[in-house]
Scaffold this active site. Structure first.
Site, PDB file in Angstrom:
ATOM      1  N   CYS A  69       0.808  -1.223   0.000  1.00 45.06           N
ATOM      2  CA  CYS A  69       0.000   0.000   0.000  1.00 45.06           C
ATOM      3  C   CYS A  69       0.842   1.275   0.000  1.00 45.06           C
ATOM      4  O   CYS A  69       0.582   2.193  -0.783  1.00 45.06           O
ATOM      5  CB  CYS A  69      -1.012  -0.007   1.142  1.00 45.06           C
ATOM      6  SG  CYS A  69      -0.325  -0.008   2.798  1.00 45.06           S
ATOM      7  N   HIS A 119      -3.008   0.567   7.119  1.00 45.84           N
ATOM      8  CA  HIS A 119      -3.252   0.478   5.681  1.00 45.84           C
ATOM      9  C   HIS A 119      -3.530   1.874   5.135  1.00 45.84           C
ATOM     10  O   HIS A 119      -3.984   2.753   5.864  1.00 45.84           O
ATOM     11  CB  HIS A 119      -4.442  -0.442   5.408  1.00 45.84           C
ATOM     12  CG  HIS A 119      -4.619  -0.786   3.970  1.00 45.84           C
ATOM     13  ND1 HIS A 119      -3.651  -1.456   3.242  1.00 45.84           N
ATOM     14  CD2 HIS A 119      -5.632  -0.537   3.113  1.00 45.84           C
ATOM     15  CE1 HIS A 119      -4.083  -1.616   1.997  1.00 45.84           C
ATOM     16  NE2 HIS A 119      -5.282  -1.062   1.898  1.00 45.84           N
ATOM     17  N   HIS A 131      -6.010   1.071  -3.739  1.00 39.48           N
ATOM     18  CA  HIS A 131      -5.059   0.589  -2.737  1.00 39.48           C
ATOM     19  C   HIS A 131      -4.553  -0.795  -3.116  1.00 39.48           C
ATOM     20  O   HIS A 131      -5.124  -1.465  -3.965  1.00 39.48           O
ATOM     21  CB  HIS A 131      -5.716   0.565  -1.350  1.00 39.48           C
ATOM     22  CG  HIS A 131      -6.863  -0.387  -1.246  1.00 39.48           C
ATOM     23  ND1 HIS A 131      -6.880  -1.448  -0.375  1.00 39.48           N
ATOM     24  CD2 HIS A 131      -8.050  -0.453  -1.909  1.00 39.48           C
ATOM     25  CE1 HIS A 131      -8.024  -2.107  -0.489  1.00 39.48           C
ATOM     26  NE2 HIS A 131      -8.744  -1.526  -1.417  1.00 39.48           N
TER      27      HIS A 131
END
Length: 159
Positions: A69, A119, A131
């Site tokens: 990510c 994240h 993502h």
């Protein structure tokens, strides 16, 4: 290699292997914050959308090698705006300025996690973000209001 080049190279290499769930930053935030134009923000979102389908790879930061990510975010921001965001999600949670959800615009960062960020993705408009979610997956487009993501604690940042 002589002088400060070796320590700089070692630092860069260690940051590249840090992944999405890395620990909190241990030093300064690193890259200087810059203000992106609306055009740059839009270009960031469009480029991120073009990477949908790229394989996930822990520590990855290129389309050829795959992305995690924070590697996805770094690659897109560097290639489209010349901005080098911090490499870890923990550092990304303090990058730029905080933005309220109702002020989101394309190119803003979405950072997930309570207390410790875990994240992050790039907001692309209309409640959606791009993502690199997990091992075995690919870069994808998701909706912030989907069943899973709506239940996650999210904050928003504008570099």
């Amino acid at each position: 290699m002589r002088g400060p080049a070796l320590p700089t190279l070692l630092l860069a290499a260690s940051l590249l292997v840090a992944g999405c769930a890395s620990g909190p930053p241990t030093g300064p935030r690193g890259a200087a914050h810059s203000r992106l134009s609306v055009e740059q923000s839009s270009d960031i979102a469009i480029h991120a959308l073009g990477l949908v389908g790229t394989p996930y790879r822990y520590g990855g930061n290129t389309p050829e090698g795959g992305f995690d990510c924070s590697g996805l975010i770094g690659y897109v921001y560097q290639s489209r705006a010349g901005v080098a965001p911090p490499r870890t999600v923990a550092q990304l949670s303090g990058f730029g300025a905080a933005v309220d959800e109702d002020e989101l615009r394309t190119g803003d960062l979405v950072v997930f996690g309570r207390g410790r960020p875990t994240h992050a993705g790039i907001y692309v408009g209309q409640g959606r973000f791009v993502h690199a979610p997990s091992t075995g997956g690919t870069v994808r487009l998701d909706n912030l209001q989907s069943r899973y993501w709506a239940q996650q604690s999210a904050s928003y940042r504008r570099p």
